[in-house]
Design an enzyme around this catalytic site. Structure first.
Site, PDB file in Angstrom:
ATOM      1  N   LYS A   6      16.205  -4.397 -14.038  1.00 45.13           N
ATOM      2  CA  LYS A   6      16.373  -5.509 -13.106  1.00 45.13           C
ATOM      3  C   LYS A   6      17.407  -6.479 -13.658  1.00 45.13           C
ATOM      4  CE  LYS A   6      11.858  -5.757 -10.823  1.00 45.13           C
ATOM      5  NZ  LYS A   6      10.680  -6.606 -10.581  1.00 45.13           N
ATOM      6  N   GLU A  17      -2.866  -5.628  -1.199  1.00 46.09           N
ATOM      7  CA  GLU A  17      -3.552  -6.751  -0.558  1.00 46.09           C
ATOM      8  C   GLU A  17      -4.970  -6.403  -0.122  1.00 46.09           C
ATOM      9  OE1 GLU A  17       0.842  -7.330  -0.214  1.00 46.09           O
ATOM     10  OE2 GLU A  17      -0.517  -5.657   0.256  1.00 46.09           O
ATOM     11  N   ARG A  77      -1.947  -7.216   6.132  1.00 44.17           N
ATOM     12  CA  ARG A  77      -2.215  -5.860   5.684  1.00 44.17           C
ATOM     13  C   ARG A  77      -3.666  -5.669   5.262  1.00 44.17           C
ATOM     14  NH1 ARG A  77       2.818  -3.929   2.019  1.00 44.17           N
ATOM     15  NH2 ARG A  77       3.007  -2.271   3.546  1.00 44.17           N
TER      16      ARG A  77
END
Length: 617
Positions: A281, A366, A394
Site C-alpha cells: 500500500k 458486518e 449488509r
C-alpha cells in the site's frame, strides 16, 4: 518522453517493452499522487496496484475480456489506462469522474461496485453466463486480502471452486510480506507450473494413465496424493486448492515482468484459478508507505509533506464520538467497541489504544459484527458497534433476528448517515431511518451537534434495549450550543417558539431548519428521536396551520412519514403537513452542500418552498 501521455486505451500498452512499462508505472504513481492531492480520494491502495492494472490490460483485451475490480479503492490505475486520465481533475466532484467503478462511465467498467467483496460473485456470474451463451472471453476478478474475509466473498469462492467455468481470481495481498526463501521457491515452482511445456506434459501424463487398464486410475491417484502432500509442505495456498482453485503464488506484484509472464501462462489453465499477488500500500510515495491507513482515503494534501491542506480542521461528529467512547470506556468496564475494518474512519482509534482488550475489529464482516455484538450483550456487556450507515445495510437480517427480537442492548453508532461527500450513490447513508425505525424494540436517534451525541451515548448505554444513533460526515454545529435540554425517552426539544408554522428538523438538518424557522417566525423543533416520540407532545401541534419535517433520509419510511402517520393515528388532522426528504433516486457525488443544493434541501430552497406553501394557505 512521457509514456503516460500516449496511453489512451489498453491497446496502447501492447507496443511497449518491459522497461517502458516500468517507466509508465512510475509516471502513473506520480500522476496519482498529484491528482489525488488536489481532489482527495483513495490513494494508498491505488498506488499499490499500478503494476497489476498495467499487466492485466497488457495481457487481456478489455472490454471484451471482463476485469471485475472489487470496491473502487483500487480502480484509479484502471481508469487511467482506459481513457479517463484527462478527467482526473473532476474525480469525486459533482458531475465528475466517479471514485468507484461505474459501468455507465466506461465500457471497461464491467459492473458497478461500491461496497467490498462482490467481485467473486459478479465474476462467477459473468463466467457462467459466457459459457451458457456460447461466448469466448476471459473473466478476471481482482480482490483484496481484506475484502476476501467477507462472508459474501467466501460464499462466492465456495461456489466458484465447484464450478467448471474458466475464471481467474487475482488476490491483491497488500498486508503480507514475501519471505525470501518461500517467495523465491514459490516463484520458481510457479514459473514451471504455469509454463506451456509443464501444462502440456501434465495433460499428457493424465491422458496416458487414464488409458492404462486397471492400474491407470490407481497410478494417477498415487501421483496426485504425492503431489498433494508436496503442496502442503511447499505452498501457502493449500486452502484455495482445497476450495477447488488452482493456486499460483505468491508473486511480487511490483515485478511487472513476472506478473505479465505469469498472467500470460496462466491463461492456459482451465477452471477456477487464483493468483496470489503481494503488493505494498502506498508504493512509491513515502508518506503513504509510512501511513497507509491515513492515506486510504484522504482530503486534499501537500505533495511534499503529505499533510492535509486544511490544517485548521473543525471538530466533526466522528471526533466527538471517538472522544465520548474513551470517556465511557473509562467509566464503564462493560462497554466494548466493535467495528468492521474501519477503526480510524469511525473514530475508535483512541478507544482501541486505551482499551485494547475491549476493542474488536472484525474486518469486513458486518453481519458477524452485529451477531458478535448481540452475543456479548446477551452475556452482560454493552457493545457499541460503529459502522457506516451504508455498510450496516449488509447486516439487516442480523439486526432484526439477533438483536431486536431478543431486545438486546446493542448500541449502533452510524457514521456517514445522510449525505456523504465524494463517494456517490453507493455510500449515501440515506436509508437507515427507513430500515431501522420500523423494527420492534429499536430506538433511532439523530443528534444535532456533538454535545447531543454525547448525551445520546449515555442514554443508549443505560437504556437496556437496541439503540441506533445516526450522524453525518460533517463538522460539529455551533448553533444553539448552549440550549441542550435533558434527554428523556421520546422527548423532543423546542429551539425556537413561533406561531402557526412548525419546523421539525431531525439531526444535522436543525441548522438548515433554523434558517427557515427564523425567517418564517416559526417554531423550531429538534425531535432527537426518529421514532418512538411521545404522543402527548405530538398532540400539542394541533393548533398549528402548517408543519414541515426535514431529514437526511429517503422519504419512503423516513421520519416524515412516521410523524405524519402518528398525527393521523392520534386524530391530529388540523395542520397541513409537508416533508423535505430525499426523493428522485440515488443522490450523486459532490460536496454535502452541492448535493443539498441539487436536491433543493438547502436552507434557501426550503424557505422559498415553505413560504410559497404558507402564503398559498
Amino acid at each position: 518522453m512521457r509514456y503516460l501521455d500516449k496511453i489512451n486505451g489498453p491497446a496502447d500498452l501492447r507496443g511497449l517493452k518491459i522497461t517502458q512499462l516500468n517507466a509508465l508505472a512510475a509516471e502513473m504513481r506520480d500522476f496519482l499522487v498529484r491528482s489525488v492531492s488536489k481532489t482527495g480520494g483513495h490513494l494508498a491502495s491505488n498506488l499499490g496496484v499500478v503494476e497489476i492494472a498495467i499487466a492485466l490490460h497488457f495481457c487481456l483485451n478489455s472490454p471484451m475480456d471482463k476485469i471485475v475490480w472489487d470496491v473502487g479503492h483500487q480502480c484509479y490505475p484502471h481508469k487511467i489506462l482506459t481513457g479517463r486520465r484527462d478527467k482526473f481533475e473532476t474525480l469525486r466532484q459533482l458531475d465528475g469522474l466517479s471514485g468507484f467503478i461505474k459501468s455507465d462511465e466506461s465500457p471497461h467498467d464491467a459492473f458497478d461496485v461500491g461496497h467490498s467483496s462482490t467481485s467473486l460473485s459478479v465474476a462467477h456470474g459473468m463466467a457462467v453466463s459466457r459459457d451458457l451463451l456460447g461466448q469466448n472471453h476471459k473473466v478476471v476478478a481482482v480482490v483484496g486480502d481484506g475484502a476476501i474475509t467477507s462472508g459474501l466473498a467466501l460464499e462466492g469462492m465456495n461456489n466458484i471452486g465447484r464450478s467448471p467455468a474458466d475464471l481467474l481470481v487475482v488476490l491483491n495481498d497488500n498486508n503480507m510480506s514475501i519471505s525470501e526463501n518461500v517467495g523465491a521457491l514459490s516463484g520458481y515452482l510457479d514459473g514451471i507450473r504455469t509454463s506451456p511445456s509443464y501444462i502440456g506434459a501434465k495433460r499428457g501424463v493424465q491422458s496416458f494413465l487414464e488409458g492404462v487398464p486397471a492400474i491407470g486410475k490407481l497410478a494417477e491417484k498415487t501421483i496426485h496424493n504425492t503431489k498433494t502432500k508436496l503442496k502442503y509442505l511447499l505452498q501457502t495456498g493449500i486452502l484455495f486448492e482445497e476450495l477447488g482453485f488452482k493456486y499460483y503464488g505468491p508473486i511480487d506484484g511490483h515485478n511487472l515482468a513476472q506478473v505479465i509472464e505469469v498472467l500470460k501462462n496462466i491463461q492456459q489453465v482451465g477452471g477456477p484459478v487464483l493468483l496470489h499477488v503481494v503488493t505494498q500500500k502506498g508504493k512509491g510515495y513515502a508518506p503513504a508507505e509510512r501511513e497507509s491507513a491515513r492515506f486510504h482515503g484522504v482530503e486534499p494534501f501537500d505533495v511534499k509533506t503529505g499533510k492535509p491542506l486544511n490544517a485548521a480542521k473543525k471538530t466533526t461528529f466522528t471526533d466527538n464520538f471517538g472522544k465520548k467512547m474513551v470517556e465511557i470506556g473509562m467509566q464503564d468496564e462493560r462497554v466494548v467497541a466493535i467495528t468492521a475494518a474501519m477503526p480510524a474512519g469511525t473514530g475508535l482509534t483512541g478507544f482501541a489504544k486505551g482499551f485494547p482488550k475491549r476493542f474488536f475489529d472484525v474486518a469486513i464482516a458486518e453481519g458477524h459484527a452485529v451477531t458478535f455484538a448481540a452475543s456479548m450483550a446477551k452475556s452482560g456487556l454493552r457493545p457499541v458497534v460503529a459502522i457506516y450507515s451504508t455498510f450496516l445495510q449488509r447486516a439487516y437480517d442480523q439486526v432484526i433476528h439477533d438483536v431486536c427480537i431478543q431486545n438486546l442492548p446493542v448500541v449502533f453508532a452510524l457514521d456517514r448517515a445522510g449525505i456523504v461527500p465524494g463517494d456517490g450513490e453507493t455510500h449515501q447513508g440515506i436509508f437507515d431511518i427507513s430500515y431501522l425505525s420500523h423494527m420492534p424494540n429499536m430506538t433511532v436517534l439523530a443528534p444535532r451537534n456533538g454535545a447531543e451525541l454525547s448525551a445520546m451515548m449515555d442514554f443508549a448505554i443505560e437504556l437496556n434495549a437496541p439503540v441506533a444513533i445516526r450522524y453525518p460526515k460533517d463538522a460539529d454545529s455551533e448553533l444553539y450550543a448552549d440550549a441542550l435540554a435533558t434527554l428523556r425517552f421520546g422527548e423532543w426539544e423546542i429551539l425556537e417558539k413561533g406561531e402557526n408554522v412548525a419546523i421539525i428538523a431531525l439531526g444535522a438538518m436543525v441548522d438548515k431548519g433554523a434558517k427557515v424557522a427564523q425567517r418564517l417566525g416559526a417554531t423550531l423543533i429538534n425531535p432527537r428521536f426518529a421514532n418512538n416520540l411521545k404522543d402527548d407532545q405530538i398532540e400539542e401541534l394541533a393548533n398549528y396551520t402548517h408543519i414541515f419535517t426535514m431529514e437526511e433520509n429517503v422519504l419512503q419510511g423516513g421520519f416524515g412519514q412516521y410523524f405524519a402517520t402518528r398525527l393521523k393515528v392520534l386524530g391530529v388532522t388540523a395542520p397541513k403537513v409537508y416533508h423535505f426528504a430525499i426523493t428522485g433516486g440515488f443522490p450523486p457525488q459532490g460536496t454535502r452542500q452541492e448535493i443539498f443544493n441539487k436536491l433543493e434541501l438547502d436552507g434557501d430552497s426550503m424557505y422559498k418552498k415553505c413560504l410559497e406553501i404558507v402564503q398559498g394557505g
